[in-house]
Design a protein around this motif. Structure first.
Motif, PDB file in Angstrom:
ATOM      1  N   THR A  37       0.835  -1.403  -0.229  1.00  0.00           N
ATOM      2  CA  THR A  37      -0.045  -0.293   0.050  1.00  0.00           C
ATOM      3  C   THR A  37       0.877   1.357   0.150  1.00  0.00           C
ATOM      4  OG1 THR A  37      -0.175  -0.073   2.585  1.00  0.00           O
ATOM      5  CG2 THR A  37      -2.121  -1.076   1.157  1.00  0.00           C
ATOM      6  N   SER A  38       2.102   1.310   0.558  1.00  0.00           N
ATOM      7  CA  SER A  38       2.838   2.451   0.774  1.00  0.00           C
ATOM      8  C   SER A  38       3.930   2.579  -0.195  1.00  0.00           C
ATOM      9  CB  SER A  38       3.233   2.604   2.176  1.00  0.00           C
ATOM     10  OG  SER A  38       1.915   2.773   3.328  1.00  0.00           O
ATOM     11  N   THR A  39       4.917   1.417  -0.295  1.00  0.00           N
ATOM     12  CA  THR A  39       6.107   1.422  -1.031  1.00  0.00           C
ATOM     13  C   THR A  39       5.764   1.337  -2.246  1.00  0.00           C
ATOM     14  OG1 THR A  39       7.285   0.950   0.932  1.00  0.00           O
ATOM     15  CG2 THR A  39       8.297   0.474  -0.925  1.00  0.00           C
ATOM     16  N   SER A  40       5.310  -0.085  -2.657  1.00  0.00           N
ATOM     17  CA  SER A  40       5.012  -0.370  -4.126  1.00  0.00           C
ATOM     18  C   SER A  40       4.399   0.473  -5.077  1.00  0.00           C
ATOM     19  CB  SER A  40       4.044  -1.710  -4.208  1.00  0.00           C
ATOM     20  OG  SER A  40       3.846  -2.180  -5.515  1.00  0.00           O
ATOM     21  N   PRO A  41       3.480   1.480  -4.542  1.00  0.00           N
ATOM     22  CA  PRO A  41       2.905   2.550  -5.722  1.00  0.00           C
ATOM     23  C   PRO A  41       3.926   3.538  -5.972  1.00  0.00           C
ATOM     24  CG  PRO A  41       1.243   2.216  -3.809  1.00  0.00           C
ATOM     25  CD  PRO A  41       2.680   1.465  -3.400  1.00  0.00           C
ATOM     26  N   LEU A  42       5.058   3.734  -5.286  1.00  0.00           N
ATOM     27  CA  LEU A  42       6.218   4.808  -5.547  1.00  0.00           C
ATOM     28  C   LEU A  42       6.806   4.130  -6.879  1.00  0.00           C
ATOM     29  CD1 LEU A  42       7.709   5.171  -2.228  1.00  0.00           C
ATOM     30  CD2 LEU A  42       6.505   6.822  -3.573  1.00  0.00           C
ATOM     31  N   ILE A  43       6.662   2.748  -7.016  1.00  0.00           N
ATOM     32  CA  ILE A  43       7.645   2.408  -8.495  1.00  0.00           C
ATOM     33  C   ILE A  43       6.696   2.691  -9.673  1.00  0.00           C
ATOM     34  CG2 ILE A  43       7.740   0.057  -9.605  1.00  0.00           C
ATOM     35  CD1 ILE A  43       8.179  -1.550  -7.104  1.00  0.00           C
ATOM     36  N   ASP A  44       5.323   2.710  -9.475  1.00  0.00           N
ATOM     37  CA  ASP A  44       4.523   3.057 -10.673  1.00  0.00           C
ATOM     38  C   ASP A  44       4.544   4.735 -10.705  1.00  0.00           C
ATOM     39  OD1 ASP A  44       3.521   0.592 -11.178  1.00  0.00           O
ATOM     40  OD2 ASP A  44       1.895   0.860  -9.638  1.00  0.00           O
ATOM     41  N   TYR A  45       4.821   5.403  -9.701  1.00  0.00           N
ATOM     42  CA  TYR A  45       5.038   6.847  -9.739  1.00  0.00           C
ATOM     43  C   TYR A  45       6.213   7.467 -10.647  1.00  0.00           C
ATOM     44  CZ  TYR A  45       6.003  11.588  -8.504  1.00  0.00           C
ATOM     45  OH  TYR A  45       6.123  12.736  -8.156  1.00  0.00           O
TER      46      TYR A  45
END
Length: 399
Positions: free
Chosen positions: A363-371
């Protein structure tokens, strides 16, 4: 540590080293080692010559086995030889792509085997260009067979042929689930198909050995890292498939899945036929609960059944606890039997905490990859390569 079991030497009461066999089992029941190799298995016995220990089939710790020698049949020995390289095939992926078409599965399996053979030969050509001075211990000190005949600037190609070129496989259980809905621990039909698949792979390796006059072999891949990597890749591509990609790992080689309830003796019976097919190496594990030293007769019956079923190499896993205060090794319940110290568990040492950490990552770290990918600031580097190559790519990306 591996204890070699041999009738006439140590297996039966009255034989010269029977006491050592009994001691090895007692130590293994306490320490989980040694493992046991069986020299009387037909595929090991065929090389055995009394009085010549170099003909005793030997296993490298986890499972690798090198003894037959197509390159030089007069040198079918274990000393001074080893595996040059091996490449593993992701069997579950082929099964998923086949959509239950077994004929297509075998056709694609052949395509993958062709690729592996070409790759192993290409790697051997590169290895063969190296000189003795590139291997100062292995070749320079005469450890590798026939290397003592070479000078420092001689290429090693002419002696590397004594080694093995090996194809491996992973996830036979998940492959069978994808093909026919059951694995070989559940069904005789699945067992028959599993043996057909592995027999075909072995036949292809034997054909390559005769064609190239090199030691092509088949190994039951040790899958400590690959089991997780392959399933992550396939889950991302195909989604979560029950019984196939719904766990964090593919099952090790031809093993019956550890989560499947099966008796120790039935697991041995199911896995034993695959040992004869995997001439590049194999192992079977049996899991025991509790303290095996409380029932050494049961422990011994497991080892003897492995031999009776024709296994080449086996191991028994069981709990081994250690008290960091007094150093006691064994099964520890609530209180250490040696010093009386009470055992405790950290508050965060539990499944719920681990799952929460994984949820936080998603929820917190993985979305940064897409960002950062959307910002074109993400650089992807394959870490499953030579460390120097990975380092160079990282350095270039940061430049």
């Amino acid at each position: 540590h591996i204890f070699k079991v041999k009738e006439g030497i140590n297996y039966n009461p009255g034989e010269p080293n029977y006491d050592l066999f009994k001691l090895a089992m007692r130590v293994s029941a306490k320490r989980m080692f040694p493992n046991f190799s069986f020299l009387d298995a037909p595929f090991n016995a065929q090389y055995y010559k009394p009085g010549h220990p170099e003909t005793e089939a030997t296993y490298m710790g986890c499972r690798t086995r090198v003894v037959g020698n197509v390159f030089d049949p007069t040198r079918e020995i274990v000393n001074g030889r080893g595996n040059l390289s091996f490449t593993s095939i992701n069997l579950p992926r082929i099964a998923i792509l086949s959509k239950g078409d077994i004929d297509w599965f075998f056709e694609d399996l052949d395509r993958k085997i062709d690729l592996v053979i070409d790759q192993l030969l290409a790697r051997l050509r590169i290895q063969s260009q190296k000189k003795v001075r590139n291997y100062p211990f292995l070749m320079g000190q005469g450890v590798w067979i026939d290397s003592e005949k070479l000078g420092p600037d001689d290429s090693v190609g002419e002696v590397l042929g004594h080694g093995s070129l090996t194809c491996g496989f992973i996830g036979l259980a998940e492959t069978l689930k994808a093909l026919i809905g059951v694995h070989h621990g559940e069904s005789d039909e699945a067992q028959e198909l599993g043996l057909k698949i592995v027999s075909h792979m072995r036949e292809r390796m034997d054909q390559a050995a005769q064609q190239y006059h090199l030691n092509f072999t088949l190994i039951a891949t040790p899958a400590e890292g690959l089991s997780g990597r392959f399933v992550r890749m396939d889950r991302a591509r195909f989604g979560e498939i029950p019984g196939v990609t719904d766990r964090e790992y593919y099952t090790n080689s031809f093993h019956v899945p550890v989560y499947y309830p099966i008796s120790a003796f039935e697991k041995i019976r199911r896995e034993a036929p695959y040992h004869a097919l995997t001439n590049g190496g194999h192992i079977s594990y049996i899991e025991l609960d509790g303290d095996p030293t409380d029932n050494l007769e049961a422990f011994e019956s497991v080892i003897r059944y492995m031999k009776d079923c024709g296994m080449g190499y086996g191991s028994v896993n069981h709990p081994v606890d250690r008290d960091p205060v007094c150093g006691y090794n064994g099964i520890i319940e609530d209180v250490c039997p040696k010093c009386g110290g009470e055992m405790y568990q950290r508050d965060d040492d539990n499944e719920a905490t681990v799952r929460n950490r994984l949820d936080v990552y998603e929820t917190s770290t993985s979305p940064l990859i897409d960002y950062y990918r959307g910002c074109e600031l993400l650089v992807t580097i394959d870490g499953d390569r030579d460390p120097d190559v990975v380092y160079a790519d990282v350095k270039e990306a940061l430049a």
